[in-house]
Design a protein around this motif. Sequence first.
Motif: not given
Length: 479
Positions: A335, A338, A368
């Motif tokens: 998170d 992102n 990622l």
Amino acid sequence: MSESKRIIARLDVKGKRLIKGIRFEGLRVIGDACDAAEIYAKNGIDEIFYTDAVASLYGRNGLDEILRETTKKVFVPITAGGAIRTVDDGRRLLAAGADKLAINSAAILQPNLINKLSQVFGKQCVVVSIQVCRRAELQWDVMIESGREKTSWHLIDWINECQERGAGEIFITSVDRDGTGNGPDYDLLQYINSFVSVPLVLGGGFSSSRELVEVFTKHNNLSGVSIGWSLHHKKIEIMNSKYELEKCNLLTRKINKDLHINSIKEKIKVSIVDYGMGNTQSLINAFDLLEIDSELTTDYEKIKKTNICILPGVGSFPEGMKQLNKFNLINNLIDHSNSGGCLIGICLGMQLLFSEGTEYEKCDGLNLIPGIIEKLPDISCDGEKTIIPNVGWNKIKIMNHELSLMNKFDLIHQYFVHSYALKYTENIHKNTIFTSNFYGYNFVAMIKNLNTIGIQFHPERSGKLGIELLKNTIYSLIK
């Protein structure tokens, strides 16, 4: 094994005091260990080997404090040894600043410790220190307890046992030659050379640059030499020895003694993920040098409030993901990236950024950056057997000149310690900043995907140039 030959300073310590004897007997205090480490690092030593000479006697390792103090001024890799009997002992020393763990007596008494340390921290982190005494012609006894007690192991059998259990480096010392300055045991090196399939370091008796040239020339697979007495008594000068090695076409690490590191002027706060898998103290010290405020944490709310999150790592891929999961950090780190947060993964931390790892078992990563982390090849591009892990100093080659901050670091030496990597291919060229080479196999040394950067080497342990590279990496994300 790295492309550069290593000169390693062996520092026997008792508390903070540097001690030395002859054949491990008659130990005398000859100075302050931290001061010696700093001097040798400034003069171009490639690695420090700290061994607690009284650890076995007292049943505990006292290197924590000396590691924390040394790494404030010394930015080259450090191996720590003495009374490492559990995984927790190893975790503590790594957190204090060690890069590798060396075991001797404990390995003999409980060989499964090699397996346990390797499975948690990775093969590349585990050094088995073997002390030997010559018994007869081409016969050596394997010793423990600082060369005082003879074991029943046959030398070659013990080397094979260590390698099968997961040792990533063999560090062999001739007790007969230690502290004498009478020259290394050439017969010993010749005897074991063909049986060692991991990086090999030889110690005991070195007294001249000529001897260094001779052992490296005759045994190309020798990764490094360990020197104590001759450094302490100024019989061997580090930079002169490297000059002599280079004259004989033996590659060594280049350093820039005149480089001055300027601190970062901008006010930056960095979070370092404290998930039990990193040499976190070394990173803290590097950031202190750059005057960057850093904090160890697993608290996602604190991570979100910092400019950059650092994911360090010394260990195996599955254990790294296991530890991230233990602290509920997997989804949080995904998170964070992102949502635009800046993230830098170093060594194992870089590998965890990718889709999948294959160390011991297939294991999902943070995904990622697309890619699969695979073992370095067992056979070179020329068909010769490789020596894994890749431990030591390798050059990095710039692939993407768009990041002008990185151009100055083309072909400098950085410290690598790994068995797995991301293979370099043309389809990831636009994301790859640096590559490096392992027996003709090109792998990714540094990669950038949007606001996330992965670094396979340890800039915080790669001297002044490494610290400067770390600084420019941070600038590349915040500017």
